[in-house]
Scaffold this motif. Sequence first.
Motif, PDB file in Angstrom:
ATOM      1  N   ALA A  87      85.659  30.612 162.418  1.00  0.00           N
ATOM      2  CA  ALA A  87      86.665  30.305 162.682  1.00  0.00           C
ATOM      3  C   ALA A  87      86.675  28.979 162.839  1.00  0.00           C
ATOM      4  CB  ALA A  87      87.338  31.864 162.734  1.00  0.00           C
ATOM      5  N   GLU A  88      87.100  28.927 164.196  1.00  0.00           N
ATOM      6  CA  GLU A  88      87.191  27.174 164.573  1.00  0.00           C
ATOM      7  C   GLU A  88      86.978  26.161 163.775  1.00  0.00           C
ATOM      8  OE1 GLU A  88      85.766  29.974 166.305  1.00  0.00           O
ATOM      9  OE2 GLU A  88      84.108  29.117 167.444  1.00  0.00           O
ATOM     10  N   ASP A  89      86.420  26.344 162.655  1.00  0.00           N
ATOM     11  CA  ASP A  89      86.241  25.488 161.275  1.00  0.00           C
ATOM     12  C   ASP A  89      87.072  25.044 161.154  1.00  0.00           C
ATOM     13  OD1 ASP A  89      82.211  26.622 161.460  1.00  0.00           O
ATOM     14  OD2 ASP A  89      83.229  24.975 162.814  1.00  0.00           O
ATOM     15  N   THR A  90      87.786  26.057 160.741  1.00  0.00           N
ATOM     16  CA  THR A  90      88.606  25.745 160.056  1.00  0.00           C
ATOM     17  C   THR A  90      89.418  24.415 159.548  1.00  0.00           C
ATOM     18  OG1 THR A  90      89.228  28.140 159.430  1.00  0.00           O
ATOM     19  CG2 THR A  90      90.933  26.501 158.950  1.00  0.00           C
ATOM     20  N   GLY A  91      90.109  23.664 159.045  1.00  0.00           N
ATOM     21  CA  GLY A  91      91.117  22.449 159.490  1.00  0.00           C
ATOM     22  C   GLY A  91      90.440  21.641 157.731  1.00  0.00           C
ATOM     23  N   VAL A  92      91.658  20.430 158.169  1.00  0.00           N
ATOM     24  CA  VAL A  92      90.823  19.822 157.593  1.00  0.00           C
ATOM     25  C   VAL A  92      90.392  18.433 156.978  1.00  0.00           C
ATOM     26  CG1 VAL A  92      92.340  17.606 155.152  1.00  0.00           C
ATOM     27  CG2 VAL A  92      93.644  19.853 156.517  1.00  0.00           C
ATOM     28  N   TYR A  93      88.807  18.728 156.386  1.00  0.00           N
ATOM     29  CA  TYR A  93      87.929  17.373 156.332  1.00  0.00           C
ATOM     30  C   TYR A  93      87.596  16.164 155.349  1.00  0.00           C
ATOM     31  CZ  TYR A  93      85.398  21.037 158.780  1.00  0.00           C
ATOM     32  OH  TYR A  93      84.825  22.632 160.146  1.00  0.00           O
ATOM     33  N   TYR A  94      88.015  15.798 156.387  1.00  0.00           N
ATOM     34  CA  TYR A  94      88.276  14.268 155.807  1.00  0.00           C
ATOM     35  C   TYR A  94      86.189  13.388 155.789  1.00  0.00           C
ATOM     36  CZ  TYR A  94      92.548  14.613 156.588  1.00  0.00           C
ATOM     37  OH  TYR A  94      94.327  14.966 156.806  1.00  0.00           O
ATOM     38  N   CYS A  95      86.457  12.737 154.745  1.00  0.00           N
ATOM     39  CA  CYS A  95      85.502  11.957 154.537  1.00  0.00           C
ATOM     40  C   CYS A  95      85.884  10.258 154.837  1.00  0.00           C
ATOM     41  CB  CYS A  95      85.028  11.551 153.034  1.00  0.00           C
ATOM     42  SG  CYS A  95      83.340  11.023 152.795  1.00  0.00           S
ATOM     43  N   ALA A 102      85.011  -3.088 155.562  1.00  0.00           N
ATOM     44  CA  ALA A 102      86.290  -2.624 155.714  1.00  0.00           C
ATOM     45  C   ALA A 102      85.983  -1.224 155.926  1.00  0.00           C
ATOM     46  CB  ALA A 102      86.769  -2.391 154.580  1.00  0.00           C
ATOM     47  N   SER A 103      86.664  -0.019 155.926  1.00  0.00           N
ATOM     48  CA  SER A 103      86.168   1.221 156.254  1.00  0.00           C
ATOM     49  C   SER A 103      87.311   1.599 155.310  1.00  0.00           C
ATOM     50  CB  SER A 103      86.908   2.034 157.323  1.00  0.00           C
ATOM     51  OG  SER A 103      87.762   1.816 158.377  1.00  0.00           O
ATOM     52  N   TYR A 104      87.072   2.989 155.125  1.00  0.00           N
ATOM     53  CA  TYR A 104      88.100   3.601 154.436  1.00  0.00           C
ATOM     54  C   TYR A 104      88.065   5.526 154.667  1.00  0.00           C
ATOM     55  CZ  TYR A 104      87.556  -0.171 151.321  1.00  0.00           C
ATOM     56  OH  TYR A 104      87.581  -1.744 150.976  1.00  0.00           O
ATOM     57  N   TRP A 105      89.223   5.913 153.813  1.00  0.00           N
ATOM     58  CA  TRP A 105      89.621   6.631 154.294  1.00  0.00           C
ATOM     59  C   TRP A 105      89.167   7.989 153.162  1.00  0.00           C
ATOM     60  CZ3 TRP A 105      88.637   9.863 158.669  1.00  0.00           C
ATOM     61  CH2 TRP A 105      88.923   9.464 159.821  1.00  0.00           C
ATOM     62  N   GLY A 106      88.951   9.867 152.511  1.00  0.00           N
ATOM     63  CA  GLY A 106      89.033   9.909 151.076  1.00  0.00           C
ATOM     64  C   GLY A 106      90.889  10.944 151.767  1.00  0.00           C
ATOM     65  N   GLN A 107      91.468  11.837 150.939  1.00  0.00           N
ATOM     66  CA  GLN A 107      92.432  12.269 151.177  1.00  0.00           C
ATOM     67  C   GLN A 107      92.514  13.818 151.803  1.00  0.00           C
ATOM     68  OE1 GLN A 107      90.807  12.304 148.707  1.00  0.00           O
ATOM     69  NE2 GLN A 107      90.095  14.818 148.071  1.00  0.00           N
ATOM     70  N   GLY A 108      90.851  14.393 151.705  1.00  0.00           N
ATOM     71  CA  GLY A 108      90.490  15.044 152.951  1.00  0.00           C
ATOM     72  C   GLY A 108      90.746  16.617 151.567  1.00  0.00           C
ATOM     73  N   THR A 109      89.862  17.983 152.468  1.00  0.00           N
ATOM     74  CA  THR A 109      89.686  18.818 151.856  1.00  0.00           C
ATOM     75  C   THR A 109      89.606  19.911 152.902  1.00  0.00           C
ATOM     76  OG1 THR A 109      88.202  20.244 150.397  1.00  0.00           O
ATOM     77  CG2 THR A 109      86.778  19.144 152.032  1.00  0.00           C
ATOM     78  N   GLN A 110      90.614  20.724 152.614  1.00  0.00           N
ATOM     79  CA  GLN A 110      90.291  22.189 153.252  1.00  0.00           C
ATOM     80  C   GLN A 110      89.555  23.264 153.382  1.00  0.00           C
ATOM     81  OE1 GLN A 110      93.302  22.920 155.042  1.00  0.00           O
ATOM     82  NE2 GLN A 110      92.363  24.302 156.455  1.00  0.00           N
ATOM     83  N   VAL A 111      89.431  23.212 154.587  1.00  0.00           N
ATOM     84  CA  VAL A 111      87.760  24.802 154.853  1.00  0.00           C
ATOM     85  C   VAL A 111      88.593  25.844 155.900  1.00  0.00           C
ATOM     86  CG1 VAL A 111      86.067  24.675 155.870  1.00  0.00           C
ATOM     87  CG2 VAL A 111      86.097  23.495 154.756  1.00  0.00           C
TER      88      VAL A 111
END
Length: 115
Positions: A87-95, A102-111
């Motif tokens: 349950a504690e792994d719940t959250g929005v996961y970002y790449c 440069a560095s870049y972020w994804g928009q996130g996916t909900q787990v």
Amino acid sequence: QVQLVESGGGLVQAGGSLRLSCAASGSVFRFNAMGWYRQAPGKQRELVAVITSGGITNYADSVKGRFTISGDNAKKTGYLQMNSLKAEDTGVYYCHALLPTASYWGQGTQVTVSS
């Protein structure tokens, strides 16, 4: 311009598994490193796992032995295999991708892990 698109999130019961993908598009020739971060409600974003271009991996203590990060350079895609989810792994996961300039972020996916 580089775009990162995550997929594979969803709702799973505790003990289950999910595989996240991070697909890169645009002017991507080489990654220095790719990582996965997560942010739970009311908490700061934290590093979950990272892999370097040389294949060196590092994991948060909370996911060691349960999560595996990998990458496919030919497909410009990174993965996070998540097993024995809690349950504690719940959250929005970002790449996150670190390129030479440069560095870049994804928009996130909900787990969401239900207990």
